[in-house]
Design a protein around this motif. Structure first.
Motif, PDB file in Angstrom:
ATOM      1  N   VAL A 220      63.046  13.172  56.659  1.00  0.00           N
ATOM      2  CA  VAL A 220      63.003  14.245  55.660  1.00  0.00           C
ATOM      3  C   VAL A 220      62.944  15.610  56.343  1.00  0.00           C
ATOM      4  O   VAL A 220      63.682  16.535  55.992  1.00  0.00           O
ATOM      5  CB  VAL A 220      61.797  14.060  54.719  1.00  0.00           C
ATOM      6  N   GLU A 221      62.081  15.711  57.356  1.00  0.00           N
ATOM      7  CA  GLU A 221      61.965  16.976  58.087  1.00  0.00           C
ATOM      8  C   GLU A 221      63.260  17.317  58.823  1.00  0.00           C
ATOM      9  O   GLU A 221      63.669  18.474  58.872  1.00  0.00           O
ATOM     10  CB  GLU A 221      60.806  16.907  59.089  1.00  0.00           C
ATOM     11  N   GLN A 223      66.253  16.397  57.933  1.00  0.00           N
ATOM     12  CA  GLN A 223      67.236  16.803  56.925  1.00  0.00           C
ATOM     13  C   GLN A 223      67.001  18.238  56.476  1.00  0.00           C
ATOM     14  O   GLN A 223      67.951  19.014  56.309  1.00  0.00           O
ATOM     15  CB  GLN A 223      67.153  15.864  55.720  1.00  0.00           C
ATOM     16  N   GLU A 224      65.737  18.627  56.303  1.00  0.00           N
ATOM     17  CA  GLU A 224      65.437  19.995  55.884  1.00  0.00           C
ATOM     18  C   GLU A 224      65.892  21.009  56.930  1.00  0.00           C
ATOM     19  O   GLU A 224      66.430  22.066  56.584  1.00  0.00           O
ATOM     20  CB  GLU A 224      63.923  20.129  55.645  1.00  0.00           C
ATOM     21  N   VAL A 227      69.637  21.347  56.706  1.00  0.00           N
ATOM     22  CA  VAL A 227      70.021  22.165  55.547  1.00  0.00           C
ATOM     23  C   VAL A 227      69.851  23.643  55.862  1.00  0.00           C
ATOM     24  O   VAL A 227      70.695  24.474  55.515  1.00  0.00           O
ATOM     25  CB  VAL A 227      69.189  21.767  54.313  1.00  0.00           C
ATOM     26  N   GLN A 228      68.760  23.986  56.553  1.00  0.00           N
ATOM     27  CA  GLN A 228      68.557  25.382  56.947  1.00  0.00           C
ATOM     28  C   GLN A 228      69.662  25.860  57.877  1.00  0.00           C
ATOM     29  O   GLN A 228      70.177  26.981  57.729  1.00  0.00           O
ATOM     30  CB  GLN A 228      67.207  25.531  57.644  1.00  0.00           C
ATOM     31  N   ASN A 231      72.771  26.456  55.834  1.00  0.00           N
ATOM     32  CA  ASN A 231      72.659  27.658  54.999  1.00  0.00           C
ATOM     33  C   ASN A 231      72.843  28.933  55.823  1.00  0.00           C
ATOM     34  O   ASN A 231      73.508  29.880  55.381  1.00  0.00           O
ATOM     35  CB  ASN A 231      71.300  27.679  54.291  1.00  0.00           C
TER      36      ASN A 231
END
Length: 373
Positions: A220-221, A223-224, A227-228, A231
């Protein structure tokens, strides 16, 4: 003469945006070759810009290295200029890495760490410390010094944890006008260069975070952080153009870790297409070959050997002999594994083989982002 330099910088920007890199470099080299002397800071900034263009868009590492070494000499006479010195150390380290000169690479990185250790506790200092520790870990891995490599990664991770607070991430970017929703087309020209420095360092930090979280199975970390990265790239595609291939490679690693091997091969192949570096292209093909092996069907197995052969050719042509030897033995091991798998399946021992290989792959894949980064 400042106005002349500014005019040539703007002209270089114009040619770079049009894809005319040769003309852009000629504009910048006109400053360095001028019979009239510019201020040392102006010449250093120009030479760093030339080196960045050469490393990003060409294979002319030696040309870039000569500009960076000249910058080093000029910076010795300047007492301040922390950012320029760190930028020069980082780029010169990359040059030494590309030509396989690991001892001088480590020497220049230790100089960078000495500088950051004596420069206070500001955000930019911590970002550069992460950068230097990350590159040092890679250099130590090549030499087989895994203990000190882990120590370097741990040092970098300590700084990265400190920086992860939101109020710290934005102490320097806000000053440059980079706020929520801001895109690169809205940046002032004077802020573009420094914004590029901080954005590239933040991307380096996020890249390290993805690698660390994947090795810890914290998906999860990871993936975050991915995503950053995506972006930031969407908002600043030109400044962060060099990161696009790395983002795809990390997406491939993430997909591989969660068992989506088809998606992993897609991202690795895309990463190879996006990079102009033959070494990175070779590495992406090796990653793709590993994912094809994990898929395990007949069609995927036929893709493995061609990917390894093309990757090996790139390594032979563009990298040092030690990297080629390492790559050869790694490729040989993969092909030997495929042969063993085929023989075991023919003997009817597929179930036992799968159990053995599952344990081997779990132990091996945990270290892949560090080994092949």
């Amino acid at each position: 003469m400042e106005a002349v330099a500014e005019g040539l910088w703007r002209l270089a920007d114009y040619h770079e945006k049009k894809g005319e890199l040769g003309k852009a470099i000629k504009c910048l080299e006109a400053i360095c070759q001028s019979s009239v002397s510019f201020f040392p800071v102006v010449e250093v900034k120009t030479r760093l810009r030339i080196a960045t263009l050469l490393l990003t868009h060409s294979h002319n590492v030696n040309h870039a290295k000569s500009h960076l070494e000249r910058s080093q000499l000029l910076l010795k006479s300047i007492p301040s200029c922390f950012e320029l010195k760190c930028r020069a150390y980082s780029l010169l380290s990359q040059c030494y890495h590309l030509v396989g000169a690991i001892p001088p690479q480590k020497q220049i990185l230790y100089k960078g760490l000495d500088l950051t250790n004596s420069a206070g506790h500001e955000l930019s200092v911590k970002l550069w410390s992460c950068n230097f520790n990350s590159q040092l870990a890679n250099a130590l891995i090549i030499e087989g010094d895994y203990q000190n490599s882990i120590a370097a990664l741990e040092s970098g991770y300590i700084f990265s944890v400190e920086i992860c607070y939101p109020e710290l991430q934005v102490e320097e970017l806000v000053k440059l006008g980079i706020t929520d929703g801001m895109r690169e087309v809205s940046l002032q020209h004077s802020a573009i260069w420094m914004a590029g420095v901080y954005l590239m360092l933040l991307m380096q930090l996020l890249e390290n975070k993805v690698a660390i979280e994947l090795t810890r199975s914290e998906f999860v970390e990871a993936q975050e952080a991915l995503v950053q990265m995506k972006n930031w790239f969407v908002r600043f595609p030109t400044i962060l153009q060099a990161c696009e291939s790395m983002i795809e490679m990390l997406r491939g690693q993430y997909s591989h870790y969660v068992g989506c091997y088809h998606e992993a091969t897609f991202h690795y192949i895309e990463a190879a297409k996006l990079s102009e570096s033959k070494s990175i292209q070779a590495m992406c093909r090796v990653y793709a070959a590993v994912s094809y092996i994990c898929i395990g069907d007949a069609e995927s197995s036929t893709q493995v050997t061609p990917f390894l052969i093309t990757a090996f050719i790139y390594e032979m042509k563009y990298t040092c002999v030690y990297v080629c030897l390492f790559f050869f033995f790694f490729s040989f091991g993969l092909l030997k594994e495929m042969k063993y798998k085929k023989e075991e399946c023919l003997k009817g021992n597929k179930k036992n083989y799968n159990k053995k290989m599952l344990l081997k792959k779990e132990n091996y894949m945990k270290n892949m982002p560090i080994i092949f980064k």
